[in-house]
Design a protein around this motif. Structure first.
Motif, PDB file in Angstrom:
ATOM      1  N   TYR A   1       8.651  27.483  28.760  1.00 31.65           N
ATOM      2  CA  TYR A   1       7.452  26.851  28.212  1.00 31.65           C
ATOM      3  C   TYR A   1       6.199  27.702  28.367  1.00 31.65           C
ATOM      4  N   GLY A   2       6.270  28.711  29.234  1.00 31.76           N
ATOM      5  CA  GLY A   2       5.113  29.583  29.404  1.00 31.76           C
ATOM      6  C   GLY A   2       5.177  30.857  28.579  1.00 31.76           C
ATOM      7  N   THR A   3       6.191  30.972  27.748  1.00 32.50           N
ATOM      8  CA  THR A   3       6.380  32.152  26.911  1.00 32.50           C
ATOM      9  C   THR A   3       6.379  31.739  25.448  1.00 32.50           C
ATOM     10  N   THR A   4       5.700  32.506  24.608  1.00 33.60           N
ATOM     11  CA  THR A   4       5.684  32.230  23.174  1.00 33.60           C
ATOM     12  C   THR A   4       6.443  33.329  22.430  1.00 33.60           C
ATOM     13  N   LEU A   5       6.825  33.017  21.205  1.00 35.10           N
ATOM     14  CA  LEU A   5       7.472  34.037  20.373  1.00 35.10           C
ATOM     15  C   LEU A   5       6.518  35.201  20.116  1.00 35.10           C
TER      16      LEU A   5
ATOM     17  N   ALA B   1       7.197  39.157  20.714  1.00 33.06           N
ATOM     18  CA  ALA B   1       6.969  40.140  19.654  1.00 33.06           C
ATOM     19  C   ALA B   1       6.025  41.246  20.125  1.00 33.06           C
ATOM     20  N   GLN B   2       4.986  40.861  20.846  1.00 39.17           N
ATOM     21  CA  GLN B   2       4.034  41.865  21.349  1.00 39.17           C
ATOM     22  C   GLN B   2       4.714  42.830  22.311  1.00 39.17           C
ATOM     23  N   ARG B   3       5.613  42.303  23.157  1.00 39.29           N
ATOM     24  CA  ARG B   3       6.300  43.182  24.100  1.00 39.29           C
ATOM     25  C   ARG B   3       7.254  44.141  23.380  1.00 39.29           C
ATOM     26  N   VAL B   4       7.877  43.656  22.308  1.00 47.11           N
ATOM     27  CA  VAL B   4       8.769  44.518  21.527  1.00 47.11           C
ATOM     28  C   VAL B   4       7.966  45.510  20.692  1.00 47.11           C
ATOM     29  N   GLY B   5       6.757  45.079  20.256  1.00 48.68           N
ATOM     30  CA  GLY B   5       5.928  45.939  19.413  1.00 48.68           C
ATOM     31  C   GLY B   5       6.135  45.687  17.941  1.00 48.68           C
ATOM     32  N   VAL B   6       6.428  44.421  17.589  1.00 53.82           N
ATOM     33  CA  VAL B   6       6.634  44.066  16.182  1.00 53.82           C
ATOM     34  C   VAL B   6       5.782  42.845  15.863  1.00 53.82           C
ATOM     35  N   HIS B   7       5.666  42.541  14.574  1.00 59.08           N
ATOM     36  CA  HIS B   7       4.936  41.337  14.165  1.00 59.08           C
ATOM     37  C   HIS B   7       5.787  40.120  14.501  1.00 59.08           C
ATOM     38  N   HIS B   8       5.127  39.050  14.942  1.00 61.24           N
ATOM     39  CA  HIS B   8       5.883  37.882  15.412  1.00 61.24           C
ATOM     40  C   HIS B   8       6.727  37.237  14.317  1.00 61.24           C
ATOM     41  N   SER B   9       6.361  37.445  13.044  1.00 65.59           N
ATOM     42  CA  SER B   9       7.156  36.864  11.959  1.00 65.59           C
ATOM     43  C   SER B   9       8.561  37.455  11.909  1.00 65.59           C
ATOM     44  N   LEU B  10       8.739  38.674  12.445  1.00 67.09           N
ATOM     45  CA  LEU B  10      10.062  39.291  12.447  1.00 67.09           C
ATOM     46  C   LEU B  10      11.046  38.488  13.291  1.00 67.09           C
ATOM     47  N   LEU B  11      10.562  37.850  14.352  1.00 64.26           N
ATOM     48  CA  LEU B  11      11.467  37.091  15.214  1.00 64.26           C
ATOM     49  C   LEU B  11      12.091  35.904  14.480  1.00 64.26           C
ATOM     50  N   ASN B  12      11.394  35.381  13.465  1.00 67.66           N
ATOM     51  CA  ASN B  12      11.960  34.275  12.695  1.00 67.66           C
ATOM     52  C   ASN B  12      13.141  34.714  11.844  1.00 67.66           C
TER      53      ASN B  12
ATOM     54  N   TYR C   1      15.496  36.532  13.091  1.00 70.77           N
ATOM     55  CA  TYR C   1      16.620  36.508  14.016  1.00 70.77           C
ATOM     56  C   TYR C   1      16.850  35.128  14.640  1.00 70.77           C
ATOM     57  N   PHE C   2      15.772  34.368  14.854  1.00 71.53           N
ATOM     58  CA  PHE C   2      15.882  33.095  15.565  1.00 71.53           C
ATOM     59  C   PHE C   2      15.049  32.032  14.867  1.00 71.53           C
ATOM     60  N   THR C   3      15.609  30.824  14.811  1.00 72.45           N
ATOM     61  CA  THR C   3      14.876  29.753  14.138  1.00 72.45           C
ATOM     62  C   THR C   3      13.712  29.239  14.984  1.00 72.45           C
ATOM     63  N   ASP C   4      13.875  29.289  16.321  1.00 68.99           N
ATOM     64  CA  ASP C   4      12.794  28.835  17.195  1.00 68.99           C
ATOM     65  C   ASP C   4      12.975  29.442  18.584  1.00 68.99           C
ATOM     66  N   LYS C   5      12.044  29.137  19.469  1.00 70.28           N
ATOM     67  CA  LYS C   5      12.046  29.714  20.816  1.00 70.28           C
ATOM     68  C   LYS C   5      13.235  29.247  21.636  1.00 70.28           C
TER      69      LYS C   5
ATOM     70  N   ASP D   1      18.316  30.252  24.550  1.00 70.69           N
ATOM     71  CA  ASP D   1      19.756  30.009  24.718  1.00 70.69           C
ATOM     72  C   ASP D   1      20.556  31.290  24.552  1.00 70.69           C
ATOM     73  N   GLU D   2      20.156  32.125  23.613  1.00 73.74           N
ATOM     74  CA  GLU D   2      20.880  33.380  23.395  1.00 73.74           C
ATOM     75  C   GLU D   2      20.656  34.357  24.539  1.00 73.74           C
TER      76      GLU D   2
END
Length: 238
Positions: free
Chosen positions: A39-43, A47-58, A60-64, A69-70
């Motif tokens: 709950y203290g971490t956002t997508l 994304a910032q830690r990976v160095g990509v735009h947060h929309s890219l995570l969608n 790969y994953f539907t939600d946080k 779980d993965e």
């Protein structure tokens, strides 16, 4: 000679890049979840830690929660399968005469070896597992991934302690689990209490002691139950 039609197909560069990106996302999320929790971490944080735009995570994953779980499943399946094999190997080697300490070494040491040898990623997973273990979310994850493994261990322990009350065996496992989770949390408290004599990152030191210590607890609680039964007079005795 291998024909063109039977040659193994090479993974496409695009598939390799997708797999590499997936690992980067999981590693980043694992690190952040281990510090801040689900709950203290956002997508966006991931994304910032990976160095990509947060929309890219969608992509790969539907939600946080699916990402969380993965992250958990990735390493949980490895430690579960390795410990299951270690228990199988131990049971095959013990000649039908398992001991509590032998079973606990197979169960605990195999897990600790992953944290000793697996690098910082495995230690992050250890912290994450310890963090969620005392929550409803963690109970659901542990039920899903580890119930079969724990019940496999319990079955061996029952054969090692045929006279022990079944409830005492389950309670003793409960205490083992608590000790393991506290160890995996790496809080640093033992470092301060011991004035630096002990180090919470020293899983080698834990491995050298934990199974032996926990086995003594099993033996004592089962011995104590038998002693109490022997000392209790039968109904109607004067």
């Amino acid at each position: 000679m291998t024909s063109e039609t039977t040659k193994p197909r090479k993974k496409s560069r695009k598939a390799e890049q997708r797999a590499e990106m997936m690992e980067q996302i999981l590693d980043a999320a694992e690190y952040l979840f281990s510090i801040h929790g689900l709950y203290g971490t956002t997508l966006k944080d991931v994304a910032q830690r990976v160095g990509v735009h947060h929309s890219l995570l969608n992509y790969y994953f539907t939600d946080k929660r699916q990402l969380f779980d993965e992250v958990f499943r990735r390493r949980a399946e490895i430690t579960r399968d390795r410990r299951m094999k270690a228990l199988d190997d131990y049971e095959a080697a013990c000649g039908g005469k398992p001991t509590v300490e032998g079973a606990l070494h197979a169960f605990l040491d195999t897990d600790l070896d992953l944290y000793i040898q697996g690098g910082e990623g495995w230690k992050n997973f250890a912290t994450l597992g310890a963090q969620v273990s005392n929550s409803k979310l963690g109970a659901e994850l542990f039920d899903e991934h580890f119930d079969a493994l724990v019940l496999r261990l319990i079955g061996i322990l029952k054969r090692a302690l045929p006279q022990c009350d079944e409830a005492d065996i389950f309670w003793s496992y409960h205490f083992v689990s608590g000790g393991l989770m506290l160890t995996l949390a790496r809080t640093g408290r033992i470092d301060r209490l011991s004035g630096g004599l002990c180090n919470s990152d020293d899983f080698d030191a834990v491995k050298a002691r934990m199974a032996r210590f926990m086995a003594a607890g099993f033996m004592e609680i089962c011995k104590g139950a038998r002693t109490s039964e022997a000392e209790t007079p039968p109904p109607g005795a004067s």
